[in-house]
Design a protein around this motif. Structure first.
Motif, short mmCIF file in Angstrom:
data_model
loop_
_atom_site.label_atom_id
_atom_site.label_comp_id
_atom_site.label_asym_id
_atom_site.label_seq_id
_atom_site.Cartn_x
_atom_site.Cartn_y
_atom_site.Cartn_z
N LEU A 48 -9.32 37.47 -45.65
CA LEU A 48 -8.72 37.44 -46.98
C LEU A 48 -9.00 36.11 -47.69
N PHE A 49 -8.84 35.01 -46.96
CA PHE A 49 -8.99 33.69 -47.57
C PHE A 49 -10.35 33.07 -47.31
N LYS A 50 -11.30 33.87 -46.82
CA LYS A 50 -12.64 33.37 -46.54
C LYS A 50 -13.28 32.81 -47.80
N ASN A 51 -13.20 33.57 -48.88
CA ASN A 51 -13.70 33.09 -50.16
C ASN A 51 -12.61 32.27 -50.83
N ASP A 52 -12.92 31.68 -51.95
CA ASP A 52 -11.97 30.79 -52.63
C ASP A 52 -10.90 31.64 -53.30
N LEU A 53 -9.93 32.13 -52.50
CA LEU A 53 -8.95 33.10 -52.97
C LEU A 53 -7.54 32.53 -52.88
N LYS A 54 -6.72 32.93 -53.86
CA LYS A 54 -5.33 32.46 -53.90
C LYS A 54 -4.42 33.62 -54.28
N LEU A 55 -3.23 33.64 -53.66
CA LEU A 55 -2.23 34.65 -53.98
C LEU A 55 -1.17 34.04 -54.90
N TYR A 56 -0.85 34.75 -55.97
CA TYR A 56 0.20 34.32 -56.90
C TYR A 56 1.36 35.31 -56.76
N ILE A 57 2.54 34.79 -56.39
CA ILE A 57 3.64 35.65 -56.01
C ILE A 57 4.70 35.69 -57.12
N TYR A 58 4.97 36.90 -57.57
CA TYR A 58 5.98 37.14 -58.61
C TYR A 58 7.30 37.47 -57.92
N PRO A 59 8.40 36.86 -58.37
CA PRO A 59 9.68 37.08 -57.67
C PRO A 59 10.20 38.50 -57.83
N TYR A 60 11.06 38.87 -56.89
CA TYR A 60 11.69 40.20 -56.93
C TYR A 60 13.20 40.01 -57.04
N LYS A 61 13.80 40.76 -57.96
CA LYS A 61 15.25 40.68 -58.16
C LYS A 61 15.91 41.92 -57.59
N ASP A 62 16.83 41.72 -56.66
CA ASP A 62 17.61 42.82 -56.11
C ASP A 62 18.54 43.34 -57.20
N GLN A 63 18.40 44.61 -57.55
CA GLN A 63 19.16 45.16 -58.66
C GLN A 63 20.64 45.39 -58.33
N VAL A 64 21.00 45.28 -57.07
CA VAL A 64 22.41 45.43 -56.67
C VAL A 64 23.10 44.07 -56.58
N THR A 65 22.47 43.14 -55.87
CA THR A 65 23.11 41.84 -55.64
C THR A 65 22.72 40.79 -56.68
N GLY A 66 21.57 41.02 -57.33
CA GLY A 66 21.08 40.03 -58.28
C GLY A 66 20.33 38.89 -57.63
N ASP A 67 20.19 38.92 -56.30
CA ASP A 67 19.47 37.86 -55.59
C ASP A 67 17.98 37.90 -55.93
N ILE A 68 17.38 36.71 -55.98
CA ILE A 68 15.95 36.59 -56.29
C ILE A 68 15.19 36.29 -55.01
N LEU A 69 14.21 37.13 -54.71
CA LEU A 69 13.35 36.93 -53.54
C LEU A 69 12.07 36.23 -53.96
N ASN A 70 11.74 35.13 -53.29
CA ASN A 70 10.52 34.38 -53.61
C ASN A 70 9.92 33.81 -52.33
N ILE A 71 8.91 32.97 -52.46
CA ILE A 71 8.21 32.51 -51.26
C ILE A 71 9.06 31.55 -50.43
N ASP A 72 10.15 31.02 -51.01
CA ASP A 72 10.99 30.08 -50.28
C ASP A 72 12.01 30.78 -49.39
N ASN A 73 12.43 31.99 -49.75
CA ASN A 73 13.48 32.64 -48.96
C ASN A 73 13.06 33.98 -48.37
N ILE A 74 11.77 34.29 -48.47
CA ILE A 74 11.27 35.54 -47.91
C ILE A 74 11.38 35.49 -46.38
N GLN A 75 11.76 36.60 -45.77
CA GLN A 75 12.00 36.64 -44.33
C GLN A 75 10.75 37.15 -43.59
N ILE A 76 10.02 36.20 -43.03
CA ILE A 76 8.81 36.51 -42.25
C ILE A 76 9.18 36.55 -40.77
N ALA A 77 8.54 37.43 -40.00
CA ALA A 77 8.78 37.50 -38.56
C ALA A 77 8.64 36.12 -37.93
#
Length: 475
Positions: A378-407
């Motif tokens: 994926l990153f072999k070439n000069d590639l970058k991912l731009y991440i758009y936040p997600y808003k939980d429509q029930v809680t209103g919480d914002i999911l972004n690269i700082d609080n995303i839950q990775i294994a």
């Protein structure tokens, strides 16, 4: 009596030689073969099949550039669509001028042409070419035309030339016998070949026989039929050849269903573009923005709804976007495809939920190196991912690269990608767009709730209403 062709093969099998022979026996068909670059690979089949005098008015190979210019006019490049169309127009015009009076009443004339770059002795450069046929389906008809772009995947020059000859015969045979059924014609283009040898990444139909053909749908069918892994068309609906559109460009891609394209889709790509243009060596005038729809998305219900696809495509075009249809479900395959055409910066914008999916190891079980191999690609070439936040429509919480839950066992890998700048959070978004989802728009349309119109561009809303897309009905 004509001797049998390929006696060891069942007469029901249409070999390449039999296709050429059948065209030669068709007394209506008569025309010219003009080939540049890889030799007389297509016309050779017609000469060898027998009966060529009934089909071939002229065969020409303007191999020298100066000779080619003298015949067809000057051209900046010789393996390009412009040169192919010059060849088709010139040769068809000559056929009609020279032969129409004598035999036009009983003859459907054609001009076949190709201009190709096959493997050279030093093995450098992409092996590809343009191929087309301009033809009358019946005597005295206005002409119709088929143009396609091929990539030759064999390593050896001789094998490439053989494959080119076969696909050329398939095109001529299809134009003569299958012009009334474009899907069958397209399916037949790789008869006696495989996708391991030839890729057709662009096709365009024009003229009287194809006046009702939608080239956007043909682009989709290229991918659906496996003739290509991707196809493109622009905001004007015109099909595009990827290598010409993407060559040495900075490429920014957003993947989605776009059913329909809404304010949040636009905000994602706009926010990413604002960041993308700040990257080193990225300039506004060298950016190509693509809205990508995958076959996986189109097949979500088990089958492709062509009317639904065309609705999505038309709305994206109305919003001014170029559309990429691809069979690249895995992002690393999309990255490899784009990297084929450019060494410049590539950006992919995605939502935070899609980033979570990117770290789901089940998608990489087919790779020997698993998720590590996928990210290496994926990153072999000069590639970058731009991440758009997600808003939980029930809680209103914002999911972004700082609080995303990775294994847990992938957190160091994730941290490395963020720290190295391969993954960047989009902080320049419009907060109101976080509450807009295409699925909600479709629900509101179905319920007759007009508030959906505030969630899309006014031009998009007008088209949905005027053409009653997505089962719209006025209240």
């Amino acid at each position: 009596m004509t001797p049998p062709l390929d006696p060891a093969i069942s007469p029901d099998v249409l070999t390449t030689r039999r296709k050429a022979f059948r065209v030669n026996l068709d007394e209506r068909r008569y025309g010219t073969f003009a080939e540049i670059g890889a030799g007389q690979e297509v016309v050779r089949w017609f000469f060898q099949a027998g009966g060529a005098a009934g089909t071939i008015a002229k065969s020409i190979s303007a191999y020298d550039m100066q000779v080619s210019d003298a015949i067809y006019g000057p051209c900046a490049r010789y393996v390009c669509r412009e040169r192919l169309e010059d060849m088709l127009n010139y040769e068809m015009k000559l056929n009609l001028e020279r032969l129409n009076d004598a035999r036009g009443q009983r003859t459907a004339f054609f001009a076949f042409a190709d201009t190709v770059r096959a493997a050279s002795y030093n093995g450098s450069g992409e092996c590809h070419g343009w191929m087309g046929i301009k033809f009358q389906s019946h005597p005295r008809d206005e002409p119709s035309q088929i143009i396609l772009h091929v990539r030759m995947l064999d390593k050896e020059n001789q094998a490439q030339q053989e494959a080119l000859g076969i696909v050329g015969v398939n095109l001529v045979y299809g134009a003569c016998n299958l012009f009334h059924d474009t899907e069958k014609l397209m399916e037949s283009l790789l008869d006696n070949l495989s996708t391991d040898r030839i890729e057709i990444d662009m096709i365009q139909f024009s003229g009287i026989e194809f006046r009702n053909v939608d080239d956007r749908l043909m682009s989709l069918k290229l991918v659906q039929l496996g003739l290509s892994n991707a196809a493109m068309f622009g905001p004007d609906g015109e099909v595009m050849q990827p290598s010409e559109a993407l060559y040495k460009k900075n490429i920014l891609v957003e993947r989605g269903s776009f059913r329909p394209v809404c304010h949040s889709n636009v905000d994602i790509i706009d926010a990413a573009r604002e960041k993308f243009v700040q990257e080193e060596n990225v300039t506004e005038d060298r950016i190509v923005t693509l809205m990508e729809i995958t076959m996986n998305n189109l097949m979500a219900t088990g089958r492709i709804d062509y009317a639904d696809f065309l609705a999505r495509a038309e709305l994206l075009q109305a919003a001014g976007y170029t559309v990429l249809i691809s069979d690249y479900f895995e992002y690393y395959r999309l990255a490899a495809y784009l990297g084929r055409y450019t060494k410049n910066k590539i950006g992919i914008s995605m939502g935070a939920i899609s980033l979570l999916d990117l770290f789901n190891e089940k998608y990489y079980e087919n790779l020997e190196g698993g998720i590590l191999e996928s990210f290496g690609r994926l990153f072999k070439n000069d590639l970058k991912l731009y991440i758009y936040p997600y808003k939980d429509q029930v809680t209103g919480d914002i999911l972004n690269i700082d609080n995303i839950q990775i294994a847990d066992h992938l957190t160091q890998l994730y941290g490395y990608l963020v720290d190295s700048g391969n993954v960047e959070q989009l902080d320049n978004y419009k907060a109101e767009c976080l509450d807009i989802f295409s699925r909600d728009i479709l629900k509101k349309i179905a319920e007759g709730d007009d508030s959906w119109e505030e969630m899309v561009d006014p031009n998009v809303a007008d088209i949905i209403k005027s053409r009653r897309y997505f089962s719209y009905r006025s209240v």
